[in-house]
Structures are given as structure tokens and as C-alpha cells.
Design a protein around this motif. Structure first.
Motif, PDB file in Angstrom:
ATOM      1  N   ASP A   1       2.517   4.867   0.895  1.00 46.45           N
ATOM      2  CA  ASP A   1       2.636   5.475   2.291  1.00 46.45           C
ATOM      3  C   ASP A   1       1.893   6.783   2.240  1.00 46.45           C
ATOM      4  N   THR A   2       1.071   7.013   3.249  1.00 41.84           N
ATOM      5  CA  THR A   2       0.119   8.087   3.205  1.00 41.84           C
ATOM      6  C   THR A   2       0.319   8.892   4.430  1.00 41.84           C
ATOM      7  N   ARG A   3       1.542   8.670   4.992  1.00 42.61           N
ATOM      8  CA  ARG A   3       1.732   9.239   6.435  1.00 42.61           C
ATOM      9  C   ARG A   3       2.136  10.809   6.224  1.00 42.61           C
ATOM     10  N   LEU A   4       2.657  11.217   5.337  1.00 43.31           N
ATOM     11  CA  LEU A   4       2.900  12.922   4.983  1.00 43.31           C
ATOM     12  C   LEU A   4       1.939  13.520   4.130  1.00 43.31           C
ATOM     13  N   THR A   5       0.813  12.825   3.740  1.00 45.74           N
ATOM     14  CA  THR A   5      -0.079  13.553   2.931  1.00 45.74           C
ATOM     15  C   THR A   5      -1.078  14.192   4.003  1.00 45.74           C
TER      16      THR A   5
ATOM     17  N   ALA B   1      -4.415  15.618   5.629  1.00 51.39           N
ATOM     18  CA  ALA B   1      -5.708  15.118   5.869  1.00 51.39           C
ATOM     19  C   ALA B   1      -6.759  15.584   5.020  1.00 51.39           C
TER      20      ALA B   1
ATOM     21  N   SER C   1       1.053  -1.241  -0.192  1.00 51.23           N
ATOM     22  CA  SER C   1      -0.009  -0.092   0.004  1.00 51.23           C
ATOM     23  C   SER C   1       0.764   1.396  -0.104  1.00 51.23           C
TER      24      SER C   1
END
Length: 86
Positions: free
Chosen positions: A5-9, A11, A3
Motif C-alpha cells: 500500500d503506497t497511498r500514504l507514502t 511523492a 502489492s
């Protein structure tokens, strides 16, 4: 499947339009709380690896000493000779 990485996108798209001072910091980032065990854990880790640390220091010091002692000695002096007629 991996999947993304959406940690820095962000909200939401509007969260990028706020000024930086309005962004709240987490409470753990504002206050530093040291446990008594942190120091003891760090000290225990250093003592467990003391021979490794000593070996690295001795090897690095020996390598530098060998390199410095193998360099030729370079001496430089400046002098002025003043002759006065008699």
C-alpha cells in the motif's frame, strides 16, 4: 501477489520538508456541496430500515427499564434535631 500500500507514502522526499500551511487542500475539502438527493437518499435509507431502528430502540429502552426497576430503592435523608431546654 499482493502489492504494498503506497497511498500514504510521500511523492518525493522533499515534500516532507514543506510547512503544513503550504500544502494545498483539494477543492472538494474546502467547500461543502450538498445535493438535494443526499437528503432524500438518507431519508429513504432510514425509512427502509424503520422497523429495525424501532426494534433497537424498544429493546434498548426495555433493557434499561428492567435493569433500573430491578435495583433496590435507596433513600437517603439528613436531618438535625434541635432540643431547647424549658
Amino acid at each position: 501477489m499482493i502489492s504494498p500500500d503506497t497511498r500514504l507514502t510521500p511523492a518525493s522526499p522533499t515534500s516532507l520538508n514543506r510547512p503544513l500551511h503550504s500544502v494545498s487542500t483539494p477543492s472538494s475539502a474546502t467547500s461543502v456541496n450538498f445535493r438535494q438527493g443526499d437528503f432524500h437518499d438518507t431519508l429513504a435509507a432510514i425509512l427502509r430500515r424503520k422497523w429495525l431502528i424501532i426494534a433497537i430502540v424498544v429493546i434498548a429502552t426495555s433493557a434499561v427499564a428492567i435493569r433500573v426497576l430491578s435495583l433496590p430503592s435507596i433513600y437517603e435523608a439528613v436531618g438535625t434535631l434541635r432540643l431547647e431546654p424549658k
